[in-house]
Design an enzyme around this catalytic site. Structure first.
Site, PDB file in Angstrom:
ATOM      1  N   ASP A   1       4.542  -0.637   2.347  1.00 58.59           N
ATOM      2  CA  ASP A   1       4.838  -1.905   3.035  1.00 58.59           C
ATOM      3  C   ASP A   1       5.795  -2.666   2.109  1.00 58.59           C
ATOM      4  OD1 ASP A   1       4.536  -4.137   4.864  1.00 58.59           O
ATOM      5  OD2 ASP A   1       3.229  -5.057   3.390  1.00 58.59           O
ATOM      6  N   SER A   2       6.290  -3.794   2.581  1.00 56.45           N
ATOM      7  CA  SER A   2       7.169  -4.604   1.730  1.00 56.45           C
ATOM      8  C   SER A   2       6.390  -5.283   0.598  1.00 56.45           C
ATOM      9  CB  SER A   2       7.842  -5.676   2.579  1.00 56.45           C
ATOM     10  OG  SER A   2       6.845  -6.528   3.111  1.00 56.45           O
TER      11      SER A   2
ATOM     12  N   CYS B   1       3.470  -1.128   8.023  1.00 56.86           N
ATOM     13  CA  CYS B   1       4.346  -2.281   8.214  1.00 56.86           C
ATOM     14  C   CYS B   1       4.950  -2.201   9.613  1.00 56.86           C
ATOM     15  CB  CYS B   1       5.447  -2.222   7.152  1.00 56.86           C
ATOM     16  SG  CYS B   1       6.722  -3.463   7.344  1.00 56.86           S
TER      17      CYS B   1
ATOM     18  N   GLU C   1       2.535 -13.573  -0.062  1.00 55.12           N
ATOM     19  CA  GLU C   1       2.857 -12.851  -1.311  1.00 55.12           C
ATOM     20  C   GLU C   1       2.590 -13.743  -2.527  1.00 55.12           C
ATOM     21  OE1 GLU C   1       3.892  -9.656  -2.048  1.00 55.12           O
ATOM     22  OE2 GLU C   1       3.558  -9.155   0.052  1.00 55.12           O
TER      23      GLU C   1
ATOM     24  N   CYS D   1       2.037  -8.245  12.207  1.00 57.31           N
ATOM     25  CA  CYS D   1       2.561  -7.996  10.857  1.00 57.31           C
ATOM     26  C   CYS D   1       1.321  -7.767   9.993  1.00 57.31           C
ATOM     27  CB  CYS D   1       3.345  -9.215  10.375  1.00 57.31           C
ATOM     28  SG  CYS D   1       3.721  -9.200   8.606  1.00 57.31           S
TER      29      CYS D   1
ATOM     30  N   HIS E   1       0.688  -8.352   7.070  1.00 62.12           N
ATOM     31  CA  HIS E   1       0.339  -9.446   6.151  1.00 62.12           C
ATOM     32  C   HIS E   1      -0.605 -10.465   6.810  1.00 62.12           C
ATOM     33  CE1 HIS E   1       3.721  -8.143   3.626  1.00 62.12           C
ATOM     34  NE2 HIS E   1       3.317  -8.985   2.697  1.00 62.12           N
TER      35      HIS E   1
HETATM   36  N1  DGL Z   1       3.937  -6.416   6.489  1.00 65.01           N
HETATM   37  C1  DGL Z   1       5.105  -6.441   7.254  1.00 65.01           C
HETATM   38  C2  DGL Z   1       4.984  -6.132   8.688  1.00 65.01           C
HETATM   39  O1  DGL Z   1       3.963  -5.601   9.090  1.00 65.01           O
HETATM   40  C3  DGL Z   1       6.404  -6.778   6.656  1.00 65.01           C
HETATM   41  C4  DGL Z   1       6.664  -8.185   6.494  1.00 65.01           C
HETATM   42  C5  DGL Z   1       7.975  -8.473   5.832  1.00 65.01           C
HETATM   43  O2  DGL Z   1       8.233  -7.936   4.761  1.00 65.01           O
HETATM   44  O3  DGL Z   1       8.713  -9.280   6.406  1.00 65.01           O
HETATM   45  O4  DGL Z   1       5.852  -6.403   9.460  1.00 65.01           O
END
Ligand code: DGL
Length: 261
Positions: free
Chosen positions: A7-8, A71, A152, A184, A186
């Site tokens: 993931d990011s 992600c 984050e 997302c 996150h």
């Molecule tokens: N966790 C992410 C997702 O599911 C990425 C969020 C990001 O880096 O913008 O989209």
């Protein structure tokens, strides 16, 4: 079995947390691509290149047999490319849980929170079109610019994060939205804040459990036994908030290190 997950940043750890509950006998190599976060505000080409580099790294360094793209944004930009380029690999993506939301909503009014890139992507539109024949619903889509950065930083309970979510969610609440898709990985980390604004009875849909089950069923097909220990190592390309890792995974034995990809 060796499984790569990426993931990011911290978001994919919500998927690892679901995997950890049911998946056994494997080594998990997690990449938090924090040097390039957030993905959601990057171009498709930029995201695709990161996905490509990370997958090559996981193959060369760890010889993975399965890849979980934990992600939504990366899945939307690159899943087809990854499946074409690495046909020998089990590749599992993450998509907004519109279908379970559709099944559960009583008001037929559903909020979708995601990154701008996910909402703009053709994959999301295809998903919505495909499901629109099942049941008529009204979708309230919201690109949550800046929310990934807040998470984050570990600003889960801060005033600023609350205000951002309040601005996006209040119109949904006023319009009787009873189900919110966390599009997302996150966003499950601000689950409590969303409930506080929307009310305890609002359904929040995340897809970690479905991904974990998919990983089990595909790995059983290649004779994985799903027994024994699960090891997790985390590699981050930029800075990472270690307190947040502990908060999400609650496992002291995880190896965390920095890497260049
Ligand atoms: N966790 C992410 C997702 O599911 C990425 C969020 C990001 O880096 O913008 O989209």
């Amino acid at each position: 079995m060796k499984v790569g997950v990426f993931d990011s940043g911290l978001g994919g750890l919500t998927v690892i947390s679901a995997i950890q509950k049911v998946f056994k006998g494997a080594d998990i190599f997690y990449i938090a691509d924090t040097a390039y976060a957030p993905y959601g505000e990057k171009t498709t080409q930029q995201i695709l290149e990161r996905c490509d580099n990370i997958t090559n790294y996981l193959l060369q360094k760890h010889d993975i047999e399965a890849l979980v793209v934990a992600c939504n944004t990366a899945t939307s930009a690159a899943i087809e490319h990854l499946r074409r380029k690495f046909p020998f690999l089990i590749v599992i993506g993450t998509e907004p849980g519109i279908k379970p939301a559709l099944m559960i909503s009583k008001t037929s009014k559903i909020g979708v929170l995601a990154t701008p890139s996910t909402l703009k992507g053709s994959k999301y539109q295809e998903l919505v079109n495909e499901l629109s024949s099942i049941k008529k619903v009204k979708l309230y889509e919201q690109a949550c610019i800046g929310l990934v950065e807040q998470i984050e930083k570990g600003e889960i309970d801060s005033e600023k994060t609350f205000k951002m979510l309040e601005k996006w969610l209040t119109p949904m609440k006023m319009n009787s939205v009873d189900t919110i898709v966390l599009g997302c990985t996150h966003y499950p980390l601000v689950h409590n804040v969303i409930k506080k604004i929307m009310g305890e009875n609002t359904n929040l849909i995340q897809t970690g459990d479905a991904i974990a089950n998919r990983l089990i069923s595909l790995s059983l097909e290649i004779e994985h036994k799903n027994k024994g220990d699960l090891s997790i190592s985390i590699c981050h390309t930029g800075e990472i908030n270690k307190n947040m890792i502990e908060r999400i995974l609650d496992n002291k034995k995880i190896i965390i290190r920095k890497c260049d990809i």
